[in-house]
Design an enzyme around this catalytic site. Structure first.
Site, mmCIF file in Angstrom:
data_model
loop_
_atom_site.group_PDB
_atom_site.id
_atom_site.type_symbol
_atom_site.label_atom_id
_atom_site.label_comp_id
_atom_site.label_asym_id
_atom_site.label_seq_id
_atom_site.Cartn_x
_atom_site.Cartn_y
_atom_site.Cartn_z
ATOM 1 N N GLU A 66 28.705 18.246 -30.208
ATOM 2 C CA GLU A 66 28.621 17.257 -31.295
ATOM 3 C C GLU A 66 27.554 16.197 -31.052
ATOM 4 O O GLU A 66 26.892 15.732 -31.980
ATOM 5 C CB GLU A 66 29.975 16.571 -31.499
ATOM 6 N N GLU A 96 37.784 22.326 -30.159
ATOM 7 C CA GLU A 96 38.847 21.334 -30.364
ATOM 8 C C GLU A 96 40.103 22.002 -30.928
ATOM 9 O O GLU A 96 41.224 21.648 -30.575
ATOM 10 C CB GLU A 96 38.347 20.225 -31.300
HETATM 11 C C1 LIG Z 1 33.649 15.504 -42.808
HETATM 12 C C2 LIG Z 1 34.049 14.791 -41.533
HETATM 13 C C3 LIG Z 1 34.408 15.746 -40.493
HETATM 14 C C4 LIG Z 1 34.107 15.150 -39.194
HETATM 15 C C5 LIG Z 1 34.437 16.068 -38.131
HETATM 16 C C6 LIG Z 1 33.482 15.827 -37.036
HETATM 17 C C7 LIG Z 1 33.686 16.806 -36.029
HETATM 18 C C8 LIG Z 1 32.728 17.664 -35.851
HETATM 19 C C9 LIG Z 1 32.967 18.668 -34.894
HETATM 20 C C10 LIG Z 1 31.967 19.795 -35.016
HETATM 21 O O1 LIG Z 1 32.390 20.872 -34.881
HETATM 22 S S1 LIG Z 1 30.344 19.501 -35.336
HETATM 23 C C11 LIG Z 1 29.652 21.137 -35.192
HETATM 24 C C12 LIG Z 1 29.629 21.582 -33.772
HETATM 25 N N1 LIG Z 1 29.069 22.885 -33.682
HETATM 26 C C13 LIG Z 1 27.816 23.119 -33.347
HETATM 27 O O2 LIG Z 1 27.064 22.208 -33.101
HETATM 28 C C14 LIG Z 1 27.392 24.547 -33.274
HETATM 29 C C15 LIG Z 1 26.106 24.729 -34.004
HETATM 30 N N2 LIG Z 1 25.693 26.112 -33.990
HETATM 31 C C16 LIG Z 1 25.084 26.675 -32.946
HETATM 32 O O3 LIG Z 1 24.904 26.115 -31.906
HETATM 33 C C17 LIG Z 1 24.587 28.070 -33.137
HETATM 34 O O4 LIG Z 1 24.377 28.260 -34.498
HETATM 35 C C18 LIG Z 1 25.559 29.150 -32.617
HETATM 36 C C19 LIG Z 1 26.956 28.969 -33.163
HETATM 37 C C20 LIG Z 1 25.591 29.101 -31.071
HETATM 38 C C21 LIG Z 1 25.039 30.546 -33.058
HETATM 39 O O5 LIG Z 1 23.712 30.696 -32.632
HETATM 40 P P1 LIG Z 1 22.830 31.935 -33.142
HETATM 41 O O6 LIG Z 1 21.516 31.795 -32.465
HETATM 42 O O7 LIG Z 1 23.596 33.169 -32.981
HETATM 43 O O8 LIG Z 1 22.655 31.736 -34.690
HETATM 44 P P2 LIG Z 1 21.983 30.559 -35.508
HETATM 45 O O9 LIG Z 1 20.712 31.040 -36.080
HETATM 46 O O10 LIG Z 1 21.956 29.305 -34.718
HETATM 47 O O11 LIG Z 1 23.052 30.334 -36.666
HETATM 48 C C22 LIG Z 1 23.303 31.364 -37.608
HETATM 49 C C23 LIG Z 1 23.566 30.717 -38.939
HETATM 50 O O12 LIG Z 1 24.778 29.984 -38.845
HETATM 51 C C24 LIG Z 1 24.569 28.651 -39.268
HETATM 52 N N3 LIG Z 1 25.493 27.792 -38.503
HETATM 53 C C25 LIG Z 1 25.670 27.795 -37.188
HETATM 54 N N4 LIG Z 1 26.618 26.911 -36.847
HETATM 55 C C26 LIG Z 1 27.030 26.341 -37.982
HETATM 56 C C27 LIG Z 1 27.991 25.347 -38.290
HETATM 57 N N5 LIG Z 1 28.734 24.752 -37.333
HETATM 58 N N6 LIG Z 1 28.134 24.991 -39.565
HETATM 59 C C28 LIG Z 1 27.407 25.574 -40.538
HETATM 60 N N7 LIG Z 1 26.483 26.524 -40.320
HETATM 61 C C29 LIG Z 1 26.306 26.901 -39.046
HETATM 62 C C30 LIG Z 1 23.113 28.397 -38.967
HETATM 63 O O13 LIG Z 1 22.635 27.328 -39.727
HETATM 64 C C31 LIG Z 1 22.494 29.711 -39.341
HETATM 65 O O14 LIG Z 1 22.414 29.709 -40.735
HETATM 66 P P3 LIG Z 1 21.223 30.427 -41.478
HETATM 67 O O15 LIG Z 1 21.436 30.122 -42.911
HETATM 68 O O16 LIG Z 1 21.333 31.873 -41.125
HETATM 69 O O17 LIG Z 1 19.972 29.803 -40.932
#
Ligand SMILES: CCCCCC/C=C/CC(=O)SCCNC(=O)CCNC(=O)[C@H](O)C(C)(C)COP(=O)(O)OP(=O)(O)OC[C@H]1O[C@@H](n2cnc3c(N)ncnc32)[C@H](O)[C@@H]1OP(=O)(O)O
Length: 711
Positions: free
Chosen positions: A123, A103
């Protein structure tokens, strides 16, 4: 945070920094606001590039922040301000641009991406919609039809896909030539563009809504996504944004969003496994497997061969029955080809050789036994394997519930024996239970967990007990469903209630699909039914329903015989239709046992099936057969069709309220004292006694209770 630097010349570079995925935390958002301001104020800067540290643009909003109060600059005005600036801003995308990350890129005037970058708006999988303008800007850029598909499914694609939709600029151009200063940016501000719609837009939206409702089984977010896109198609941008905000607020405050975000994190928590012995993913070395063998080429074995070959492992596929071997050597390569195609792999990476000789596994590093679910047969196979395999070979069993220790005991290296319980079809289903016994070495567990990950599975380490975690919890669930039939319900009534809750299939349709003889055989082995067992409704000191045994005795084994709890068009038929025979059979059964059918409310059906299953989940945690509630929930979501928007059985228990679950179990146990599965677990009672802490705190509580011998 975000850092600011000046590239040689007139380009300002803003780098998002928030490891591991540069999520848009409050600090990152503040950093973006500050650095954009700085670039605007610097007269030498004529264009701006936003990128992410460590080869990752941005993984979206910081999901960890959703649980607390919103701090820092909000995303929507921040992106809007970037779009409005009069110096060209480009998003330089490497790695990922997901959710809020994409976005943000849509708010920039240009987007360029590395060929391997993954982009998408996932999302919906978190119970939300692209609420930072994504639902309004994306369709204006790529058209309503493509945006509907991307946003309602949350699918991610690489840059070639998005280049073809003109979301990305041609990558061969340099950033400075893309961001030619002085050119009008008006046409680059997506919020000002009309939304390209097909001529039959209303029909497209209606059809999509119907499809989404069917697919989502009660999930709110996919429906809200369609509603937001309806707004994009019909309203000016500002009003569309208001609709997006209203829908997001509703979703954000729903239990479903919390459940789906919990499911996201629990999937990652279970990957960081730990055993009661203290062995864990960070202190146990996994071996990298390049050659494996599968013994037994029935349905499960064939799927396992394909799953291994898809990861590039060479597989020796062994089947001692010639007919089965001939069939498998035809079918398996075709399955592999199909699955490789589905995963867009040009050629299947692994090599498969077929053999009828167990001796041919002597060179492999890991063997997965997938023969018929019969202990004596499995013991025979393990005795043979331990004599033919090289010392140090890992020996795994795909048993769905038999004792791993007994198998280990007949081998020369019991430490190298673990269970690898796949779910059918094994090359498709995401779940793998990795079963450790008291003698399984950390290295063996780590290797099986790692192998599961390579196969794209959600691997969950579980203790060795009858049925492990998933099937152990299924038992009280099935049992309640049978008791409900005895008391007056029909299979359709029970199934409808469970499907309404969100399961893709009710318990009876699922049993017909799996084959009713599977459970029948297990009950026979347990001495619960079969010749010489008296036909009473109390067996081994507890209430027992002989109903499923009698259905099997009538030759009705489910879909494969064209008849089970339902009737089908013929053997192998898929469409379940209610069967008058079953109603007559149930009436006769009740009459024989002096049971009077009563009308049973849907609430009772749901409570008795789900709460009995949940109660067993508490017993499993209490017995340390699962490390935490996240493990159980991941197993149920990925292996048993538990609706993801309800988080998993243990999360659901927390949502309902532990006090309420306890009270209802007490009530049902009072009415059915001969059903031990309804007796509330000690752990559940203890949790209620300490004020029902949230599910995220249970693991810590259980460990403390164990130290103080309260469990
Ligand atoms: C307060 C109101 C605000 C409202 C706004 C609403 C709008 C929302 C829009 C959004 O953006 S919602 C989030 C959308 N994003 C996702 O869904 C992405 C989620 N992540 C993934 O799909 C994967 O993690 C990845 C980015 C493709 C990476 O994959 P990979 O296999 O390389 O690693 P992981 O083991 O999955 O992740 C590593 C590590 O990172 C943490 N993490 C990943 N994404 C996020 C995130 N968006 N926010 C916080 N943390 C994230 C994940 O939990 C892992 O953490 P760990 O501690 O190492 O387990």
């Amino acid at each position: 945070m975000a850092t600011y630097s000046r590239l040689p010349g007139s380009v300002a570079l803003i780098t998002l920094q928030n490891p591991p995925v540069n999520a848009l935390s409050a600090a990152v958002r503040q950093g973006i606001v500050d650095t954009v301001q700085r670039a605007l104020k610097d007269p030498k800067v004529t264009s701006v590039v936003i990128c992410g540290q460590n080869g990752k643009f941005c993984g979206g909003a910081d999901i960890r922040e959703f649980a607390g109060p919103m701090l820092g600059p909000p995303l929507v005005p921040m992106i809007h301000a970037i779009e409005a600036v009069d110096k060209p801003v480009a998003a330089a995308i490497e790695g990922v641009a997901l959710g809020g990350g994409l976005e943000l890129a849509l708010g920039c005037h240009y987007r360029i991406a590395h060929s391997k970058a993954l982009l998408g708006l996932p999302e919906v999988t978190l119970g939300l919609l692209p609420g930072a303008g994504g639902s309004q800007r994306l369709p204006r850029l790529i058209g309503l039809t493509a945006a509907l598909d991307l946003i309602t499914t949350g699918r991610q694609h690489d840059s070639s896909f998005f280049s073809s939709l003109h979301l990305l600029c041609v990558c061969s151009q340099s950033i400075s030539s893309v961001c030619v200063s002085g050119q009008s940016l008006d046409s680059r501000r997506l919020s000002t563009l009309p939304c390209p719609c097909p001529p039959d837009v209303d029909s497209l939206l209606d059809k999509t809504m119907v499809k989404v409702r069917q697919r989502s089984r009660g999930a709110l977010a996919p429906v809200a996504c369609v509603q937001a896109l309806m707004a994009a198609a019909s309203l000016p941008y500002t009003q569309g944004m208001e609709k997006e905000r209203d829908l997001l607020t509703t979703l954000f405050n729903s239990g479903q969003a919390r459940a789906l975000q919990y499911a996201f994190f629990s999937q990652r928590v279970v990957g960081k496994w730990s055993l009661p012995s203290g062995a864990s993913w960070d202190n146990s070395a996994a071996r990298t497997i390049s050659k494996a063998a599968v013994i037994g080429l029935g349905t499960m074995g064939r799927g396992i061969v394909v799953a291994l070959a898809l990861t590039g492992i060479s597989v020796v596929a062994v089947e001692t029955q010639e007919k089965q071997l001939a069939e498998a050597s035809q079918v398996v390569p075709a399955m592999l080809q199909r699955e490789a195609g589905r995963r867009s792999l040009a050629t299947p990476p692994g090599v498969i050789s077929f053999s009828s000789n167990l001796q041919d596994v002597c060179e492999v590093e890991l063997v997965i036994e997938a023969v018929f679910e019969d202990m004596s047969l499995k013991l025979q196979v393990f005795r043979h394997l331990t004599s033919v395999c090289r010392p140090g070979t890992l020996l795994c069993s795909n048993t769905s519930g038999l004792d791993i220790d007994r198998l280990a005991a007949v081998t020369q290296s019991p430490g190298l024996v673990v269970g690898m319980h796949f779910f059918a079809p094994a090359h498709v289903m995401k779940l793998l239970e990795v079963v450790y016994g008291p003698r399984s070495s950390p290295e063996a567990v780590a290797t099986a967990m790692q192998l599961g990950k390579r196969m794209g599975k959600v691997s969950v380490a579980v203790g060795n007990c009858p049925g492990f975690v998933g099937n152990r919890m299924l038992k009280p669930y099935l049992e309640q469903a049978n008791f409900l039939l005895e008391e007056g319900a029909t299979p359709q009534q029970v199934d409808e209630v469970l499907e309404e809750f969100g399961f893709p299939m009710g318990v009876f349709r699922m049993s017909d699909l799996s084959g009713l003889d599977v459970g029948w055989r297990i009950r026979k082995e347990a001495g619960l039914t079969g010749p010489g067992v008296e036909s009473t409704r109390t067996r081994q000191g507890r209430r027992y329903s002989p109903l499923p045994d009698q259905v099997c005795e009538a030759g009705r084994l489910g879909q494969k015989t064209g008849r089970g709890w339902y009737q089908y068009d013929g053997p192998g038929g898929r469409v379940a239709r209610s069967d008058h025979w079953v109603n007559i059979f149930l009436e006769a059964y009740r009459a024989e046992h002096g049971l009077v059918a009563r009308s049973i409310a849907p609430e009772e059906i749901l409570e008795r099936c789900l709460y009995a299953l949940i109660n067993e989940g508490f017993n499993i945690l209490q017995d340390a057969m699962a490390a935490g509630p996240e493990d159980i929930d991941a197993i149920y979501v990925f292996g048993y069709g538990w609706p993801r928007h309800h988080g998993g059985p243990m999360f659901h228990a927390g949502q309902v309220g532990l006090g309420r679950i306890l009270e209802r179990l007490q009530h049902h146990h009072h009415n059915h004292p001969d059903v031990p599965h309804l007796k509330p677990s000690t752990l559940l009672r203890r949790l209620v006694a300490v004020g029902s802490p949230p599910v995220q705190k249970w693991r810590e509580f259980i460990n403390k209770e164990r130290v103080h011998s309260q469990l």
